[in-house]
Motif scaffolding. Structure first.
Motif, PDB file in Angstrom:
ATOM      1  N   GLN A   1      87.162  50.340 -99.292  1.00 45.51           N
ATOM      2  CA  GLN A   1      87.441  51.421 -98.474  1.00 45.51           C
ATOM      3  C   GLN A   1      85.950  52.143 -98.007  1.00 45.51           C
ATOM      4  N   ASP A   2      85.963  52.952 -96.864  1.00 45.07           N
ATOM      5  CA  ASP A   2      85.137  53.808 -96.378  1.00 45.07           C
ATOM      6  C   ASP A   2      84.733  54.915 -97.617  1.00 45.07           C
ATOM      7  N   LEU A   3      83.358  55.025 -97.967  1.00 44.12           N
ATOM      8  CA  LEU A   3      83.114  56.417 -98.881  1.00 44.12           C
ATOM      9  C   LEU A   3      83.489  57.518 -98.125  1.00 44.12           C
ATOM     10  N   TRP A   4      83.286  57.619 -96.877  1.00 46.04           N
ATOM     11  CA  TRP A   4      83.491  58.806 -96.146  1.00 46.04           C
ATOM     12  C   TRP A   4      84.977  59.007 -95.961  1.00 46.04           C
ATOM     13  N   LYS A   5      85.808  58.056 -95.907  1.00 45.71           N
ATOM     14  CA  LYS A   5      87.214  58.135 -95.636  1.00 45.71           C
ATOM     15  C   LYS A   5      87.834  58.185 -97.042  1.00 45.71           C
ATOM     16  N   THR A   6      87.268  58.495 -98.175  1.00 40.42           N
ATOM     17  CA  THR A   6      88.029  58.488 -99.641  1.00 40.42           C
ATOM     18  C   THR A   6      88.366  59.865 -99.595  1.00 40.42           C
ATOM     19  N   PRO A   7      89.665  60.240 -99.984  1.00 40.37           N
ATOM     20  CA  PRO A   7      90.053  61.545 -99.948  1.00 40.37           C
ATOM     21  C   PRO A   7      89.781  62.094-101.651  1.00 40.37           C
ATOM     22  N   ALA A   8      88.634  61.846-102.024  1.00 37.55           N
ATOM     23  CA  ALA A   8      88.174  62.262-103.313  1.00 37.55           C
ATOM     24  C   ALA A   8      86.639  62.522-103.403  1.00 37.55           C
ATOM     25  N   ALA A   9      86.308  63.370-104.589  1.00 39.59           N
ATOM     26  CA  ALA A   9      84.853  63.293-104.562  1.00 39.59           C
ATOM     27  C   ALA A   9      84.178  61.946-105.285  1.00 39.59           C
ATOM     28  N   ALA A  10      83.445  61.302-104.333  1.00 40.50           N
ATOM     29  CA  ALA A  10      82.895  60.023-104.836  1.00 40.50           C
ATOM     30  C   ALA A  10      81.374  60.329-104.504  1.00 40.50           C
ATOM     31  N   PHE A  11      80.919  59.069-105.287  1.00 36.45           N
ATOM     32  CA  PHE A  11      79.383  58.958-105.235  1.00 36.45           C
ATOM     33  C   PHE A  11      79.132  57.511-105.768  1.00 36.45           C
ATOM     34  N   VAL A  12      78.193  56.676-105.058  1.00 38.80           N
ATOM     35  CA  VAL A  12      77.842  55.554-105.690  1.00 38.80           C
ATOM     36  C   VAL A  12      76.236  55.418-105.808  1.00 38.80           C
ATOM     37  N   ILE A  13      76.074  54.854-107.085  1.00 43.64           N
ATOM     38  CA  ILE A  13      74.645  54.661-107.464  1.00 43.64           C
ATOM     39  C   ILE A  13      74.336  53.091-106.822  1.00 43.64           C
ATOM     40  N   THR A  14      73.611  52.983-106.059  1.00 44.02           N
ATOM     41  CA  THR A  14      73.333  51.610-105.473  1.00 44.02           C
ATOM     42  C   THR A  14      72.119  51.250-106.252  1.00 44.02           C
ATOM     43  N   GLN A  15      71.623  49.856-106.016  1.00 48.31           N
ATOM     44  CA  GLN A  15      70.331  49.135-106.600  1.00 48.31           C
ATOM     45  C   GLN A  15      69.357  49.932-106.243  1.00 48.31           C
ATOM     46  N   GLN A  16      69.126  50.461-105.018  1.00 54.77           N
ATOM     47  CA  GLN A  16      68.033  51.152-104.654  1.00 54.77           C
ATOM     48  C   GLN A  16      67.992  52.271-105.429  1.00 54.77           C
ATOM     49  N   ASP A  17      68.999  53.032-105.776  1.00 52.88           N
ATOM     50  CA  ASP A  17      68.779  54.286-106.647  1.00 52.88           C
ATOM     51  C   ASP A  17      68.470  53.804-108.089  1.00 52.88           C
ATOM     52  N   ILE A  18      68.883  52.698-108.666  1.00 50.97           N
ATOM     53  CA  ILE A  18      68.463  52.511-109.863  1.00 50.97           C
ATOM     54  C   ILE A  18      67.011  52.005-109.817  1.00 50.97           C
ATOM     55  N   ALA A  19      66.474  51.257-108.780  1.00 54.47           N
ATOM     56  CA  ALA A  19      64.947  50.951-108.651  1.00 54.47           C
ATOM     57  C   ALA A  19      64.343  52.165-108.686  1.00 54.47           C
ATOM     58  N   HIS A  20      64.921  53.289-107.968  1.00 52.01           N
ATOM     59  CA  HIS A  20      63.916  54.666-107.744  1.00 52.01           C
ATOM     60  C   HIS A  20      64.115  55.444-108.859  1.00 52.01           C
ATOM     61  N   SER A  21      64.750  55.202-110.039  1.00 53.03           N
ATOM     62  CA  SER A  21      65.148  56.293-111.073  1.00 53.03           C
ATOM     63  C   SER A  21      64.231  55.819-112.245  1.00 53.03           C
ATOM     64  N   ALA A  22      63.864  56.795-113.188  1.00 50.93           N
ATOM     65  CA  ALA A  22      63.003  56.565-114.511  1.00 50.93           C
ATOM     66  C   ALA A  22      64.082  55.938-115.396  1.00 50.93           C
ATOM     67  N   ALA A  23      65.470  56.085-115.096  1.00 49.28           N
ATOM     68  CA  ALA A  23      66.364  55.678-116.139  1.00 49.28           C
ATOM     69  C   ALA A  23      66.223  54.354-116.800  1.00 49.28           C
ATOM     70  N   SER A  24      66.433  53.972-118.205  1.00 51.33           N
ATOM     71  CA  SER A  24      66.331  52.822-118.632  1.00 51.33           C
ATOM     72  C   SER A  24      67.648  52.381-119.059  1.00 51.33           C
ATOM     73  N   SER A  25      68.680  53.278-118.936  1.00 47.76           N
ATOM     74  CA  SER A  25      70.077  53.099-119.607  1.00 47.76           C
ATOM     75  C   SER A  25      71.240  53.684-118.706  1.00 47.76           C
ATOM     76  N   ILE A  26      72.416  53.100-118.694  1.00 47.13           N
ATOM     77  CA  ILE A  26      73.399  53.526-117.661  1.00 47.13           C
ATOM     78  C   ILE A  26      73.763  54.716-117.962  1.00 47.13           C
ATOM     79  N   PRO A  27      73.871  55.546-119.316  1.00 45.09           N
ATOM     80  CA  PRO A  27      74.075  57.177-119.343  1.00 45.09           C
ATOM     81  C   PRO A  27      73.186  57.742-118.761  1.00 45.09           C
ATOM     82  N   GLU A  28      71.786  57.282-118.779  1.00 47.40           N
ATOM     83  CA  GLU A  28      70.711  58.128-118.174  1.00 47.40           C
ATOM     84  C   GLU A  28      70.645  58.076-116.745  1.00 47.40           C
ATOM     85  N   LEU A  29      71.062  57.182-116.112  1.00 42.29           N
ATOM     86  CA  LEU A  29      71.281  56.901-114.734  1.00 42.29           C
ATOM     87  C   LEU A  29      72.434  57.762-114.081  1.00 42.29           C
TER      88      LEU A  29
END
Lengths: 189, 680
Positions: free
Chosen positions: B58-86
């Motif tokens: 479903q559409d993130l913008w049509k989701t009746p809840a507080a939602a956030f998606v970490i995309t592959q681009q976010d991962i590539a642009h993050s200094a994190a090297s583990s999931i908890p740090e992400l």
């Protein structure tokens, strides 16, 4: 004690005021339009078919096509069912696109567009340059970076599908790509 | 600009004013026919669906809840090297590193090393440990290269996901093997973390693809308050694979599995009467694996899926050995019913076998067997086409941990146009008690009192009731011009039956030698009201340049519900204020620079047992500022290089401390890192 309470109340009021001012500032900026969402595979299929009208094939390819555009999908790709559905609905309105599902590149010479499924990419890398030279528009799901001999890439970037065009290679092979498509695409130089 | 007086300004009137400002075309999820007739320009503007909130795309913008998606681009642009740090980049998420291999992660408060209100899933497989009542983040060490995306929902999702999806859901979705064809090698070297991961993927014929992967992670010791190396650290080796078979266009079968093992070192509270070093030095090991088979059937707008998994995880630490084996079968289906109903339903059966052993048994029994049977149904009822949608659903579950539970939710989404949506929700969600609350036996020694040795025992209670939450939420999303977008969410939760420890009378026991014994049983000792606001402002200036700013303010008031000396264990343990900003800039072709700056407030909840155990006043977690910076360069031929640093502003800082965990926290040091990736 009392003055502390007063100070806290004041701080709270200032905070609330700042929050509201921020919200009002946001509300006063006009909003932009947005086009909804779709399943990734259906979206990529629609883009692939839509894009074909902005491509002019090399003249030697046009001679043999008898007005029909042949769209080939190499390997079992999740865009397959969506492509079939769109092409069927367009056939009713007179647009001539023929879809062929291929298991190898042996018979890909007759295709106008060859969509290479990710699973097949490594297998066929060596045969793609010859197909491009023969006037086959090679398209794939991955970015054009690190995918030599792919003329168009449809990668997912954040939550949108981008169009990438390897323009020098396309021009070298005799394709003419409409400026309308180039305007929407990231052009690799 | 002159600021007008806001003294008489009320929030409802602000909302009304905002909503009246614009009216436009309706939000729409695009079907195949609509896509076929859309212009190419429109197609490039359409975004891709998310699936975690209602177990359907479903559409993130049509989701009746507080939602956030970490995309592959976010991962590539993050200094994190583990999931908890992400997860630090998720608005409203509280991520605190406790020691080299331990994190306390939660949303909407009540954070702890074993935060049991957050449901964490990898490809539908739950990572919750019902022995420890939480997630062992050190076991979530899959290489980030294999992550397709991470969908995070804050707030309850129990109506479809069930118990423990109380304050949020973290749904980690891994890449399909068709997306990892070829060979990838990635390696990171840093002060805190060295790791190397190798993945190889290939097709077998036309419709089958597989991959095999291996990774080694060495988490180096953090620091003590004086800057010397702490007694912690962990290394794990993991190997796994996945094979996908597109049997027909509509059917996909997938089988994945992993095996892992490693060694860990940690500091535990010195007062625990188990065989550890004089300063609580503890060495241990972890091991485990899983096998996960899934069958997915998708035709047009309907889909169904069956998942079967078997998971085995064991830990050897604090003088104790425990092993949890889980077998789970899950079915779900999604179908539109008529013009205005969109249904998702499903059922699940889970069986777990928990085994504990050790020279000092930390549980009353050594074997626990649990079952869970549940079913859910959720309907998106369209009241006004594309504008007003009512989502009603509930999960019914019966199990040996939480008993019979109904976890309903009602949500209303109003999208006056495609640029904004407003939602509100009421839900009930349950935290299933773990063996920790029902059957734990932790012996403590507190030195001497009046010349007699003083001992205490934390004990679980067989009649410990499940904690539950009534959650009231609302949110507002808005797309603005110039690439700006705003996401606001607010919550008010009423938490009932929070875990606490009751301190009984001190008794003098004459045998085997005279000593003072204190009984510390777990009780449902507290209720709480918790509330907060989470905000995110994103600005995509142009392709290759983007900024994000987020602020979360939250707090809780707790109320003792039992008389006597009762100390809360489920303390809020979350800063009142958490602000972060991030910037991502591709400053020239193939070069990018990224920055992440956060200010995390102090955790003000006083440690529960601070007066009794060896904690110092300075052991509270004060506020800290964190800066991560790095530069990446795509060298060519599939080779990417990243160099940067994390926590650059201070030599070290402590992130978490609430005195209820057995793990002693260490200081997170400044770290420089170098990351290389090669795909061919």
């Amino acid at each position: 004690m009392k003055s502390t309470v007063h100070r806290r109340a004041l701080i709270r009021q200032v905070r609330t005021a700042c929050g509201c001012a921020f919200a009002m500032l946001i509300a006063s900026v006009p909003a932009s339009a947005q086009a909804g969402t779709a399943n990734e595979d259906a979206l990529r299929a629609a883009m692939l078919i839509n894009m074909m009208r902005f491509i002019e094939w090399p003249s030697h390819k046009q001679d043999v096509d008898r007005g029909q555009t042949v769209l080939c999908i190499l390997g079992a790709d999740p865009i397959g069912p969506s492509v079939d559905r769109i092409v069927q609905s367009q056939a009713a309105s007179g647009r001539l696109v023929q879809v062929r599902h291929l298991a190898s590149t042996d018979s890909a010479g007759g295709c106008h567009v060859l969509y290479v499924s990710l699973g097949e990419r490594k297998h066929v890398e060596h045969s793609l340059p010859a197909l491009v030279d023969a006037g086959v528009l090679t398209v794939g799901e991955n970015s054009n970076t690190n995918t030599p001999a792919q003329l168009i890439g449809l990668p997912l970037v954040d939550d949108h599908i981008h169009i990438e065009v390897n323009l020098p290679q396309a021009q070298h092979a005799g394709f003419t790509i409409s400026s309308k498509l180039l305007r929407l695409a990231t052009v690799n130089h | 600009m002159r600021l007008i007086s806001l003294r008489h300004f009320s929030f409802p009137s602000l909302i009304t004013a905002v909503l009246m400002l614009h009216a436009g075309t309706a939000l729409a999820q695009q079907g195949a026919d609509a896509l076929a007739s859309a212009s190419l320009e429109d197609l490039t503007q359409i975004s891709v669906d998310v699936s975690s909130f209602a177990r359907k795309d479903q559409d993130l913008w049509k989701t009746p809840a507080a939602a956030f998606v970490i995309t592959q681009q976010d991962i590539a642009h993050s200094a994190a090297s583990s999931i908890p740090e992400l997860l630090r980049m998720v608005p409203g998420m509280e991520v605190d590193q406790v020691d080299a291999g331990t994190w306390a992660i939660s949303a909407r408060g009540f954070n702890s090393v074993y935060a049991d209100r957050l449901l964490v899933l990898i490809d539908g497989r739950t990572l919750y440990s019902e022995i420890y009542s939480g997630v062992h983040w050190d076991q979530v060490d899959l290489p980030l290269d294999l992550v397709e995306r991470i969908e995070v929902i804050r707030g309850p999702g129990a109506a479809v996901w069930g118990a423990n999806a109380v304050n949020g859901i973290v749904n980690i979705i891994t890449k399909k093997p068709r997306k990892t064809i070829g060979t990838r090698v990635s390696s990171t070297i840093s002060r805190v973390n060295d790791q190397v991961a190798v993945t190889y993927g290939a097709p077998i014929g036309d419709r089958v693809q597989f991959r095999a992967n291996a990774n080694f992670v060495d988490r180096r010791p953090l620091e003590t308050s004086s800057g010397t190396l702490a007694f912690d650290g962990e290394n794990t080796l993991r190997g796994g694979g996945r094979i996908d078979w597109q049997r027909t266009w509509a059917d996909t079968l997938s089988l994945s599995g992993d095996l892992y093992g490693g060694h860990l070192r940690q500091n535990v509270l010195r007062e625990i009467a188990v065989p550890v070093g004089p300063n609580g030095e503890d060495t241990g090991s972890i091991a485990g694996g899983f096998l996960n088979g899934q069958w997915e059937h998708k035709t047009g707008q309907t889909s169904s899926a069956v998942a079967v998994y078997f998971d085995d995880q064991s830990r050897h630490e604090i003088g104790d050995y425990d092993r949890m084996r889980t077998a789970d079968v899950d079915y779900q289906a999604h179908r539109a019913a008529g013009e205005s109903n969109d249904l998702v339903w499903g059922g699940e059966f889970r069986f777990t076998d928990d085994h504990t052993a050790g020279s000092v048994l930390l549980t009353t029994r050594s074997e626990y067997r649990h079952y869970l049977v549940d079913g859910f149904l959720q309907d998106d009822l369209t009241l006004v086409r594309d504008r007003l949608i009512l989502t009603l659903g509930s999960k019914l579950e019966e199990g040996s941990l939480a008993g019979f539970q109904v976890q309903p939710s009602a949500r209303l989404l109003w999208a006056p146009d495609t640029k904004q949506s407003l939602w509100a929700a009421v839900s009930r969600a349950v935290v299933a008690p773990a063996i920790q609350e029902r059957g734990i036996v932790v012996p403590l020694h507190f030195g001497t009192l009046d010349g007699l040795p003083e001992t205490a025992t934390i004990t679980g209670s067989a009649d410990f009731k499940p904690e539950y939450v009534k959650a009231f939420e609302a949110g507002y999303r808005r797309r603005l011009k110039h690439g700006l977008s705003l996401d606001l969410a607010g919550f008010y939760n009423r938490n009932y039956r929070l875990t606490a420890i009751a301190v009984s009378q001190y008794t003098v026991v004459p045998t085997p030698e005279p000593h003072i014994a204190i009984s510390l049983p777990y009780v449902n000792g507290y209720d709480a009201h918790s509330f907060g606001i989470e905000s995110l402002l994103s600005w995509d200036v142009r392709p290759g340049l983007s900024f994000r700013i987020s602020e979360t303010c939250e707090e809780a008031h707790t109320f003792q519900r039992l008389p006597g000396s009762v100390y809360i264990v489920d303390s809020f343990s979350t800063p009142r204020n958490n602000v972060f900003g991030s910037a991502s800039w591709e400053f020239r072709p193939k070069w990018s620079a990224d920055a992440f700056l956060s200010r995390v407030g102090a955790i003000s909840t006083p440690p529960v047992l601070a007066t009794e155990v060896s904690l110092q006043a300075g052991d509270y977690a004060p506020a800290y500022t964190r800066l991560d910076l790095h530069v990446s360069h795509a060298i060519g031929h599939g080779f990417d290089l990243t160099a940067g640093g994390t926590n650059l502003l201070t030599p070290r800082h402590i992130e978490f401390f609430d005195g209820t965990d057995l793990i002693y926290p260490n200081y997170v040091p400044r770290s420089l890192f170098l990351r290389a990736k090669w795909s061919f």
